[in-house]
Design an enzyme around this catalytic site. Structure first.
Site, PDB file in Angstrom:
ATOM      1  N   ARG A  23       0.819  -1.228   0.000  1.00 52.32           N
ATOM      2  CA  ARG A  23       0.000   0.000   0.000  1.00 52.32           C
ATOM      3  C   ARG A  23       0.848   1.272   0.000  1.00 52.32           C
ATOM      4  O   ARG A  23       0.435   2.299   0.555  1.00 52.32           O
ATOM      5  CB  ARG A  23      -0.931   0.038   1.219  1.00 52.32           C
ATOM      6  N   ARG A  27      -3.219   6.701   0.833  1.00 51.82           N
ATOM      7  CA  ARG A  27      -3.735   7.886   1.512  1.00 51.82           C
ATOM      8  C   ARG A  27      -2.800   8.537   2.512  1.00 51.82           C
ATOM      9  O   ARG A  27      -3.008   9.678   2.891  1.00 51.82           O
ATOM     10  CB  ARG A  27      -5.055   7.523   2.220  1.00 51.82           C
ATOM     11  N   ARG A  36      -6.249  12.278  -5.549  1.00 55.46           N
ATOM     12  CA  ARG A  36      -7.477  11.558  -5.231  1.00 55.46           C
ATOM     13  C   ARG A  36      -8.657  12.497  -4.945  1.00 55.46           C
ATOM     14  O   ARG A  36      -9.814  12.120  -5.118  1.00 55.46           O
ATOM     15  CB  ARG A  36      -7.175  10.652  -4.040  1.00 55.46           C
ATOM     16  N   ASP A  72      -6.624  -2.293  -7.611  1.00 52.26           N
ATOM     17  CA  ASP A  72      -7.178  -2.971  -6.449  1.00 52.26           C
ATOM     18  C   ASP A  72      -7.458  -4.423  -6.809  1.00 52.26           C
ATOM     19  O   ASP A  72      -7.776  -4.734  -7.968  1.00 52.26           O
ATOM     20  CB  ASP A  72      -8.476  -2.300  -5.991  1.00 52.26           C
ATOM     21  N   TYR A 149     -15.006 -11.712  -0.703  1.00 53.30           N
ATOM     22  CA  TYR A 149     -15.670 -10.428  -1.003  1.00 53.30           C
ATOM     23  C   TYR A 149     -16.947 -10.649  -1.795  1.00 53.30           C
ATOM     24  O   TYR A 149     -17.961  -9.989  -1.574  1.00 53.30           O
ATOM     25  CB  TYR A 149     -14.716  -9.487  -1.754  1.00 53.30           C
TER      26      TYR A 149
HETATM   27  O1  CP3 Z   1       0.038  -1.514  -2.560  1.00 55.50           O
HETATM   28  C1  CP3 Z   1      -0.207  -0.534  -3.291  1.00 55.50           C
HETATM   29  O2  CP3 Z   1       0.199   0.601  -3.063  1.00 55.50           O
HETATM   30  C2  CP3 Z   1      -0.961  -0.774  -4.598  1.00 55.50           C
HETATM   31  C3  CP3 Z   1      -2.368  -0.529  -4.580  1.00 55.50           C
HETATM   32  C4  CP3 Z   1      -3.297  -1.443  -3.812  1.00 55.50           C
HETATM   33  C5  CP3 Z   1      -4.529  -0.974  -3.275  1.00 55.50           C
HETATM   34  N1  CP3 Z   1      -5.220  -2.053  -2.798  1.00 55.50           N
HETATM   35  C6  CP3 Z   1      -4.978   0.411  -3.296  1.00 55.50           C
HETATM   36  C7  CP3 Z   1      -6.107   0.829  -2.442  1.00 55.50           C
HETATM   37  C8  CP3 Z   1      -3.237  -2.816  -3.580  1.00 55.50           C
HETATM   38  C9  CP3 Z   1      -2.125  -3.789  -3.904  1.00 55.50           C
HETATM   39  C10 CP3 Z   1      -4.465  -3.184  -2.952  1.00 55.50           C
HETATM   40  C11 CP3 Z   1      -4.800  -4.576  -2.604  1.00 55.50           C
HETATM   41  C12 CP3 Z   1      -6.011  -4.840  -1.827  1.00 55.50           C
HETATM   42  N2  CP3 Z   1      -7.241  -4.256  -1.936  1.00 55.50           N
HETATM   43  C13 CP3 Z   1      -6.118  -5.890  -0.884  1.00 55.50           C
HETATM   44  C14 CP3 Z   1      -5.017  -6.870  -0.551  1.00 55.50           C
HETATM   45  C15 CP3 Z   1      -4.034  -6.293   0.392  1.00 55.50           C
HETATM   46  C16 CP3 Z   1      -4.540  -6.166   1.801  1.00 55.50           C
HETATM   47  O3  CP3 Z   1      -4.634  -5.033   2.269  1.00 55.50           O
HETATM   48  O4  CP3 Z   1      -4.761  -7.227   2.426  1.00 55.50           O
HETATM   49  C17 CP3 Z   1      -7.423  -5.869  -0.369  1.00 55.50           C
HETATM   50  C18 CP3 Z   1      -7.987  -6.796   0.691  1.00 55.50           C
HETATM   51  C19 CP3 Z   1      -8.128  -4.847  -1.050  1.00 55.50           C
HETATM   52  C20 CP3 Z   1      -9.580  -4.493  -0.909  1.00 55.50           C
HETATM   53  C21 CP3 Z   1      -9.746  -3.098  -0.476  1.00 55.50           C
HETATM   54  N3  CP3 Z   1      -9.447  -1.994  -1.250  1.00 55.50           N
HETATM   55  C22 CP3 Z   1     -10.224  -2.651   0.766  1.00 55.50           C
HETATM   56  C23 CP3 Z   1     -10.665  -3.554   1.915  1.00 55.50           C
HETATM   57  C24 CP3 Z   1     -10.217  -1.247   0.709  1.00 55.50           C
HETATM   58  C25 CP3 Z   1     -10.707  -0.283   1.765  1.00 55.50           C
HETATM   59  C26 CP3 Z   1      -9.568  -0.098   2.700  1.00 55.50           C
HETATM   60  C27 CP3 Z   1      -9.645   1.147   3.512  1.00 55.50           C
HETATM   61  O5  CP3 Z   1      -8.740   1.249   4.344  1.00 55.50           O
HETATM   62  O6  CP3 Z   1     -10.528   1.985   3.286  1.00 55.50           O
HETATM   63  C28 CP3 Z   1      -9.698  -0.848  -0.538  1.00 55.50           C
HETATM   64  C29 CP3 Z   1      -9.497   0.538  -1.022  1.00 55.50           C
HETATM   65  C30 CP3 Z   1      -8.112   0.922  -1.431  1.00 55.50           C
HETATM   66  N4  CP3 Z   1      -7.262   0.136  -2.185  1.00 55.50           N
HETATM   67  C31 CP3 Z   1      -7.464   2.177  -1.194  1.00 55.50           C
HETATM   68  C32 CP3 Z   1      -6.216   2.130  -1.833  1.00 55.50           C
HETATM   69  C33 CP3 Z   1      -5.189   3.210  -1.922  1.00 55.50           C
HETATM   70  C34 CP3 Z   1      -8.066   3.364  -0.452  1.00 55.50           C
HETATM   71  C35 CP3 Z   1      -8.953   4.057  -1.437  1.00 55.50           C
HETATM   72  C36 CP3 Z   1      -9.096   5.530  -1.248  1.00 55.50           C
HETATM   73  O7  CP3 Z   1      -8.260   6.308  -1.766  1.00 55.50           O
HETATM   74  O8  CP3 Z   1     -10.093   5.927  -0.640  1.00 55.50           O
END
Ligand code: CP3
Length: 345
Positions: A23, A27, A36, A72, A149
């Site tokens: 990640r 943010r 964003r 994502d 999911y």
């Molecule tokens: O790692 C990176 O920087 C690359 C981008 C990336 C994102 N999500 C961006 C993201 C990667 C590799 C992911 C993978 C992802 N997404 C996973 C596997 C990794 C993990 O964390 O276990 C999972 C389970 C998801 C599903 C997902 N996407 C969730 C549960 C959420 C909400 C999380 C939250 O904290 O709100 C997201 C959204 C998400 N994916 C954001 C980002 C930067 C936040 C979105 C925003 O800008 O509002």
């Protein structure tokens, strides 16, 4: 090119330990917030120029040794012809959960060139813009994590619906997993063809399964994907089973070149268990980034020492960086890995 990351994945000799953060584009960076603020998360994922821009931010700001595609894990599921929404403070939502035969049968296997071209385009832009500075990691979710999911309709605490399908409707579960597996395999191959130089498979929820259930209901699908990829590409594959300390004996049979480790496991013990044929990635507790610098550096030193006997080690967090982490603390972590592992500046 700085190919330290790729060398460590393959277990080749390196001059210092490469590091990146799960990640890392996100943010906690004001620069990300700025981009964003103008569009939704899904719009950002689907705008290749901007997705590429935020992918590169942590390379320039923090000096990490690899870039990870901004996207994502749920994006290819949407392309299976499902509605996906991201709700502020809740996270991802599938308003029509997949729980019966009809909803499984109507899922399509998306053609990446057609339905996910924005991801491939982001990869192509990134390879140009990174100009060989650091390698680019592509990724997907693992089938079990993706299935949770779809079946739960979003994030979950107990995974009751998922386990209910696993245990009471095994044929339905198998059909769904087969479809997700095929979709993921095709998608990852397309990422490699577009220019991804390594691939990480995120199994964020593997740790909610008992070892026997992991072996039966989750791991075989990961093995299929990796075996499939290995037929067409030799780029390194990283398998990260979050909360997977109890699953290492099984995970090491996945076929991956690298196993990701979360912070709940002692890295030295994990390396001993995994053996000499697989590299490891990890495993600082993301919250430990908040420690004062001397203590943070001590933790980094301990991880580097713990991984000394690994075939190869890529330093990373044990899970994604938390959104309220000060970027200056992330920088201390990255610099500490480089300094303590002997990178000449
Ligand atoms: O790692 C990176 O920087 C690359 C981008 C990336 C994102 N999500 C961006 C993201 C990667 C590799 C992911 C993978 C992802 N997404 C996973 C596997 C990794 C993990 O964390 O276990 C999972 C389970 C998801 C599903 C997902 N996407 C969730 C549960 C959420 C909400 C999380 C939250 O904290 O709100 C997201 C959204 C998400 N994916 C954001 C980002 C930067 C936040 C979105 C925003 O800008 O509002």
């Amino acid at each position: 090119m700085n190919d330290t990351f790729l060398k460590a994945c393959r277990g080749e000799k390196v001059d210092y330990t490469p590091v990146w953060m799960m990640r890392q584009a996100g943010r906690y960076l004001p620069e990300y917030q700025e981009v964003r603020s103008k569009l939704t998360f899904l719009e950002l994922c689907k705008t290749p120029e901007l997705a590429a821009e935020v992918t590169i931010q942590p390379i320039d700001i923090l000096g990490v040794d690899a870039a990870i595609l901004f996207s994502d894990i749920l994006i290819p599921l949407e392309a299976m012809d499902l509605t996906l929404e991201f709700h502020e403070k809740i996270g991802p939502v599938f308003p029509d959960p997949v729980r019966d035969r009809q909803s499984v049968d109507r899922l399509i296997i998306p053609d990446p060139e057609e339905h996910l071209n924005f991801v491939l385009e982001t990869i192509r832009i990134l390879r140009r813009e990174l100009a060989e500075k650091v390698p680019l990691i592509g990724f997907s979710g693992a089938p079990f994590t993706l299935a949770t999911y779809l079946i739960e309709g979003g994030s979950s605490k107990f995974f009751f619906e998922t386990k209910k399908m696993m245990f009471t409707a095994p044929d339905l579960y198998t059909s769904l997993m087969d479809k997700i597996t095929e979709c993921t395999s095709v998608y990852l191959k397309a990422q490699a063809a577009a220019g991804a130089q390594a691939l990480q498979i995120f199994d964020s929820w593997a740790g909610v399964l008992a070892p026997g259930d992991f072996e039966r209901y989750a791991l075989p699908y990961v093995k299929t994907i990796i075996a499939d990829l290995k037929e067409t590409t030799d780029i390194p594959i990283i398998y990260f089973a979050n909360n997977g300390a109890t699953l290492l004996d099984q995970s090491k049979t996945s076929g991956a070149d690298v196993l990701g480790l979360d912070w709940r496991v002692d890295i030295a013990k994990a390396v001993e268990q995994i053996g000499p044929d697989i590299s490891v990635q990890g495993n600082l507790d993301p919250s430990a980034l908040l420690l004062p610098e001397p203590q943070l550096r001590e933790r980094v030193a301990k991880i580097l020492a713990g991984a000394a006997k690994a075939r190869g080690h890529i330093c990373n967090l044990g899970h994604g960086i938390h959104q309220f982490t000060p970027p200056s603390q992330a920088k201390i972590f990255i610099d500490a890995v480089h300094e303590l592992s002997g990178k000449s500046s």
